[in-house]
Structure formats: C-alpha cells, structure tokens
Design an enzyme around this catalytic site. Structure first.
Site, PDB file in Angstrom:
ATOM      1  N   GLY A 289       0.795  -1.223   0.000  1.00 48.55           N
ATOM      2  CA  GLY A 289       0.000   0.000   0.000  1.00 48.55           C
ATOM      3  C   GLY A 289       0.825   1.269   0.000  1.00 48.55           C
ATOM      4  O   GLY A 289       0.347   2.332  -0.423  1.00 48.55           O
ATOM      5  N   GLU A 290       2.062   1.195   0.460  1.00 46.03           N
ATOM      6  CA  GLU A 290       2.896   2.387   0.527  1.00 46.03           C
ATOM      7  C   GLU A 290       3.456   2.737  -0.847  1.00 46.03           C
ATOM      8  O   GLU A 290       3.970   1.884  -1.569  1.00 46.03           O
ATOM      9  CB  GLU A 290       4.046   2.166   1.508  1.00 46.03           C
ATOM     10  CG  GLU A 290       3.600   1.948   2.939  1.00 46.03           C
ATOM     11  CD  GLU A 290       4.785   1.754   3.873  1.00 46.03           C
ATOM     12  OE1 GLU A 290       5.859   2.325   3.582  1.00 46.03           O
ATOM     13  OE2 GLU A 290       4.636   1.025   4.865  1.00 46.03           O
ATOM     14  N   ALA A 291       3.393   4.032  -1.178  1.00 45.73           N
ATOM     15  CA  ALA A 291       3.846   4.486  -2.490  1.00 45.73           C
ATOM     16  C   ALA A 291       5.332   4.238  -2.685  1.00 45.73           C
ATOM     17  O   ALA A 291       5.780   3.870  -3.781  1.00 45.73           O
ATOM     18  CB  ALA A 291       3.524   5.972  -2.646  1.00 45.73           C
ATOM     19  N   ILE A 294       5.907   0.575  -3.594  1.00 44.84           N
ATOM     20  CA  ILE A 294       5.491   0.327  -4.982  1.00 44.84           C
ATOM     21  C   ILE A 294       6.537   0.886  -5.937  1.00 44.84           C
ATOM     22  O   ILE A 294       6.882   0.268  -6.949  1.00 44.84           O
ATOM     23  CB  ILE A 294       4.116   0.968  -5.261  1.00 44.84           C
ATOM     24  CG1 ILE A 294       3.045   0.321  -4.364  1.00 44.84           C
ATOM     25  CG2 ILE A 294       3.732   0.815  -6.728  1.00 44.84           C
ATOM     26  CD1 ILE A 294       1.680   0.963  -4.498  1.00 44.84           C
TER      27      ILE A 294
END
Length: 699
Positions: A289-291, A294
């Site tokens: 979920g963390e940018a 990713i």
C-alpha cells in the site's frame, strides 16, 4: 447425483491399483470424484455435501489408502496436507454452525451433517486401527475366540514394541535386508514429515512477521541465506501471505532490497507484451500500500522488462511510468468504488511525452487500454468470482472448504469451462503436469510408525469432536458414535505406546462415567462405564499406566453398587469397640445383610453414606450439612439402580481375565491395582479393602 455415487464406488475400487505407481495418479482421479459433486460450485446443496461426507466414510473402508494419502501428501513438502485438512474440516462440520452465524441449512439438515461428519471421524480412527492390527498381526478384538486362542498367537503386547523400536523382525516376517530397507524408508518419511512441520512453522511465522519468518527459516536450514534462494522461496512456496510478500519485497533494508532484485530478475519477460509481463509479475504477490514500496518494486520491474526487451522502449524510465499508469488504469477500471471511469482518450492523454519527451504510438496505448479494461490484472488467489466466493464462505463455516477442496486447486477464470467434463480434463492435465515436473514417487505404507504422525495430527480434533457431544447430548446415536470414537482412539494410542494421547482419551472417558458424582449419573454414563469395561477387556495388554484410571472406575463402581444393595461400608470393620457391650453390638452389626434385599432404611443409609462424604467427598445434592431430603434419596436410588445394567460380574471379569495378560501387562495391572488400593486405605472418612482383596485374589 447417481453418476457421482457410482464414481465414488469406482474410485474406491480403482485406488488400490495405484500402489506402485505415481502418487499423482491418485490426484488425477480424486478430483474427478469430488468434482462430480461440484456441478454447480457456487451453491453445493445439502445432498451434494452429504455425498461427499459419505464418500469419505467409504474411503476409510480401505485402510491402506488412508495411510498412503498421509504419507504421499501430508509428508511431502510440495503437496497439501490432505489428511490434516480432512480431519479439521470434519471437526468443523461436526461442531456445526456457530451461534449467530447465518446458514441456509435447516436444523434437521445441520443435525444430519454433524452426525455424518462424526461418523467419518470414527471411521478414520477405525481405519487406522484396522491397518495397525493387520501390520502387527493383532487378533480381531471382536472375535469370540480371542482369549481362547491368545496362547497360540504372538504376545500382542510384545509385537508392537519390537516393531516400533526397530528391533529384529518377528519370526515369519520378511528378510533382514527388506526390514532394513523398510526402516530406511520410514526414517526418510519421518525426516520429510519433520522437515515439512518445521517449514510450516516458518511459513506461519512469516505470515505474521515476514522478517522473523525469513530469519527462522534460514536458521532452520529450510531456506538458504542468499538473496536468490530467499527470492526463489518467496516465489515458489505455497501458503505464504501474498500481501506480506509484497510488503517484504518493498522494504528498503539491504537484504529485502537484494531479495526483491533477485525476485524480479528471476522472471523472463522476453517477447511478452507489456501488460502480459505485468500480469505474470503480479501473480505471486500483492503490491504493497505504501507508495515508496510500490515505487521501488516497479522501478526494478521496468529495468528488468527493458533488459529482456531492449527495443520495446527508449529507456527504462518509459517502462516505469507506463507501469504506474497501467496499475492506475487497472484500479480505475475494475474498482466498483470509482464512479467516473477513465476513457481510452484519457489514458492516451495521461501518457503523452513519457517516452523521453515523445509520445508512444496511439494504437499501442489504445490496445493496451482495451486489454486492461476487459481483463483485470490480479493474483491467482483473486481468481474466484464473487459467485464462487459466496459458496466458499458458506462452506468455510462448516469446514467443507477443507473437504470439498482436498486436492482441487482454484482454476483460472480465463479458461472458460463449458461442462464438468472440461473441468475434469483440465484438472487431469494439471496433475499430470505436476507429476512430470516433480517426478514424485508413490509410497505404500508398511510400517506402523507412520501412525504416530497421523495421531499427532488428529488426536486433539478427535478428542474435542467426541467429548463435547458426549457431555452435551443425550441422543443415543450420538452417544454411541462418541463412545466408539473413544474406544478406537484408545486402542490405537495404547498399542502405539503414546502415553500422553492415550491418557487424554482414557481420563476423559473415565470422567464421563460420572462415578465420581453418583447424583449426576444418567443413562449415557452407564454406556460409558460399559465402554471402560470393554476397553479393559480388549486392550489390557497395552494400557500400561492407564490401568490406574480403569481400576479407579471399577473401585468406584463397586462402592456405589454395594451402597445400592444396602451393604455396610468397609469402615464398619475398622471400628474397635471399647467394652464388652460394644463388642456384642459390633458382633451383631457385622453380620452381612442380604444384599439383594432393599428397603427404605438401607436406601436411606446408602444415601447418608454418600452424603457424609464417604465417596470421594461427593454429595448427592450439595447439601452436605443438612438432612437428606426425599427428593435427593429418590434421585440417588434411581441412579444406583441404573448401575445394575452393568453388574458386578462384568466388572469382575476384568480381574478373572487378568491371567490372560502378557508378562509386561500383568505387572502394569498389579502396580495400578496397588496404587488404587493405597488410595482406598488412606481415605479418612471411609477406608476400603476392595482393591486389596483383589490383589490377594489374583496373586
């Protein structure tokens, strides 16, 4: 439905033919049978569920198959724990729908399923016992000639110990070399099972704390410490939480970063379309979920894709931006929460100038948009449709997901199966492909040591499945099944010398006799007493320390039985009169009464004996300080009268047949009898000599 029932019979008859073949052959046929019940996977009805349960019951008729399934699947690192899942699934089904949980089953249907699941659990124990008896040449416990012929057969108490300890084979067995090979095979299987259990422990830890899980697996030598080996484990191991894999790969710590690079580099994207490569890449994990996480993962993906396809884009930066854009499009197109969907023109406009200031061909972007919009990018675990997920949720409530999906793997939604035959052919191809890759060998179980591992898996669920209904239900069918389960469980655990497991079942069954609390005795407790007698009769050579629990029940029974007959307690004979008049009274009072003569006085005397704590301090109604009420007396009389269904002769048979016990068992029997006798004599309120008398008799 009829076709499925016939298929079950055909499967059971065919499975024995695969003793020397590839284990995957069983896997090919097993789905064929189970899939017949899943013509409509979304809503398997009550009849279909019942057929699956009855099929499992029939499967247990071939005891060799059940043990072979455990060896070839539960002891194989690359296979599912079929036996364990089956037992746990049956336990959940036997327990029924938890309170407050909605179900489509009617109360009579749920009761029927619970009963059938319990019958399957009993069948599993019976099958294990039958297989063990055959391997150890233990006489049929139900044979009327068992005790008459016992002298002509090997001492059953000695046979298993020799075999279990790996001693010399008994006379008439196979050659020494064959026995040695068999021991080697058993050791290999034991090591495989231990390896798998430790691996599963590491996987379970990973699914809670990924870093701790990896550290545990490295220390346990289940995974190498190089990034490439860890990456291969994350990519290939089953049962890992896909979301946590993504979180671990996205970490910026040195080891996690190296593992992520090794993970991505393990893919070969040569010749793949860009969206096809992303699909293949995201099959094994869920993006975190963390940018920032990713960003790290997709940057490496873009680099790898361009290395495999050097002419696809001007630079890896182009692939990196486009990958982000594709993920955003996938979410926008398939997330029901997004109201205003992105159009093809919007997608093209959002990707202008990303190829080092130039635009990618509009036809390329439009084609990419169409493929993503039409076919969502998702992991394998997401392949179940909402229609199917609803059925999985309802099945999970009753544990049927562990039964219906014993060998079946969730199929890819991209492959449209028109009929169940198409699905069956697809499953066959999958299993055959697995067999070709793994080159796995089919093991035929021959050594009873394997049962130790099976018992470790199933004993706790079995104990819960039988104890709770036995405590809560008064239904005779349920009670009979539970007591059968206890008898088979005690037989297997006792013969296998598994003390902890054996004592768990014996003590639980002894508790259900309610002999320690005569005011609570019901008809089901009488059945439990009879089960205790039967176990002592059939498994005396294997009970060892558990004889103490059995003989304690016998002592309690005899005490209550004599009280019910109006006989004075043994404490009467321990009293010492102080003068001649008291001696005269004592002489008169010690004349034993006619035991079969009942009367209000004797009944009241028996009630008072129990009331004042002469029986392990157990009162008849909790009113230990007051007088015995008529209601309490009536209740006690009714309970004591029920004991006549057993009779002292059945209890005495335990002692008369003790001469048939083997040399080791008779020592255990006498030691236990001495312990019980000491407890009787130490009683401050009501000392007894019953067990002491029995010691003298059998000596």
């Amino acid at each position: 439905m009829i076709v499925f029932q016939l298929s079950c019979s055909i499967f059971i008859s065919l499975v024995s033919r695969f003793r020397a073949g590839l284990k995957a052959e069983i896997g090919v046929f097993f789905p064929m049978i189970v899939l017949r019940v899943l013509e409509n996977v979304a809503q398997p009805n009550f009849q279909q569920k019942m057929i699956v349960l009855r099929f499992l019951d029939k499967l247990c008729l071939d005891s060799q198959t059940l043990v072979d399934i455990f060896i070839n699947y539960d002891c194989d690192v690359n296979s599912s724990n079929i036996f364990e899942r089956m037992v746990n699934g049956l336990l959940k089904t036997a327990q029924g729908v938890p309170p407050g949980v909605a179900t489509t089953l009617l109360p009579p249907q749920e009761a029927t399923m619970k009963l059938e699941a319990m019958r399957c659990l009993v069948a599993i124990l019976r099958s294990m016992g039958d297989w063990m008896n055959k391997q150890l040449r233990i006489p049929d416990p139900y044979s009327t000639k068992r005790f008459e012929d016992v002298e002509n057969s090997p001492e059953p108490g000695n046979v298993p110990m020799a075999i279990l300890n790996g001693d010399e084979p008994a006379e008439g067995s196979d050659s020494h070399s064959e026995a040695s090979n068999e021991a080697s095979d058993v050791l290999t299987i034991e090591q495989r099972r231990a390896y798998k259990l430790e691996l599963q422990e590491g996987i379970s830890l990973f699914n809670r704390k990924p870093k701790k899980g990896i550290e545990f697996l490295i220390k346990a030598n289940k995974v190498g410490d190089s990034p490439e080996e860890i990456a291969a484990f994350l990519k290939n191991a089953s049962d890992l939480n896909k979301t946590l894999i993504g979180d671990y790969l996205g970490e910026r710590e040195d080891l996690s970063l190296k593992v992520m690079h090794a993970y991505v580099d393990s893919f070969d994207f040569q010749g793949m379309e860009f969206d096809e490569a992303i699909r293949a890449f995201l099959q094994g994990f869920r993006l975190p979920g963390e940018a920032q996480k990713i960003d790290r993962i997709m940057e490496k993906f873009a680099e790898r894709y361009c290395k495999c396809n050097p002419k696809a884009f001007t630079s890896a930066d182009t692939a990196y931006v486009l990958a982000y854009s594709v993920i955003m499009l996938n979410t926008d197109s398939h997330n029901p929460m997004v109201k205003n969907k992105m159009s093809a023109d919007d997608f093209i406009r959002n990707n202008r100038g990303i190829d080092d200031g130039k635009d990618l061909p509009e036809e390329y972007l439009r084609s990419l948009f169409e493929r993503i919009s039409r076919n969502e990018i998702k992991m394998k675990e997401d392949d179940l449709s909402l229609h199917q997920k609803q059925s999985v949720n309802s099945n999970r409530i009753l544990g049927l997901d562990n039964i219906l999906n014993i060998v079946i793997r969730k199929r890819d939604e991209d492959q449209h199966m028109e009929t169940s035959d198409d699905l069956i052919r697809h499953m066959q191809e999958q299993f055959k492909e697995k067999a070709r890759k793994s080159k796995s060998v089919y093991y035929a179980a021959t050594d009873v040591v394997i049962l130790r591992f099976m018992i470790e898996v199933c004993w706790a669920p079995m104990l819960a499945a039988f104890s709770v209904p036995l405590d809560q239900s008064d239904d005779e069918v349920v009670i009979t099944l539970c007591l059968e389960g206890f008898r088979y469980a005690i037989h297997v655990t006792a013969v296998m010398s598994m003390k902890t497991h054996r004592d768990a079942f014996v003590t639980s069954l002894a508790k259900f006799t309610s002999l320690h609390s005569p005011a609570d005795i019901k008809q089901k407790n009488i059945y439990a007493i009879k089960a205790i007698v039967t176990i002592a009769d059939e498994d005396g050579n294997y009970l060892r320390e558990a004889w103490e629990h059995i003989l304690t029940c016998v002592s309690r029974f005899e005490h209550l039985h004599l009280l019910g007959e109006g006989a004075p307690p043994d404490a009467t004979f321990f009293a010492f009169p102080q003068d001649e008049s008291e001696k005269s009274k004592q002489a008169k009072s010690t004349n034993l009464p006619v035991l079969n003569k009942k009367g209000p006085g004797k009944i009241q005397y028996a009630a008072a004996s129990v009331m004042r704590g002469s029986y392990d301090g157990a009162g008849i109604g909790g009113n230990s300080a007051g007088a015995v009420t008529s209601e309490q007396v009536d209740n006690l009389v009714s309970n004591l009268n029920m004991l006549e269904q057993v009779g002292s002769s059945e209890m005495n048979r335990i002692f008369t047949r003790s001469q048939k016990l083997n040399s080791e068992a008779i020592i255990d029997f006498v030691k236990a009898l001495c312990k019980v006798s000491m407890e009787e004599l130490r009683s401050t309120s009501d000392p007894r000599v019953f067990s002491l008398t029995k010691i003298v008799e059998i000596a």
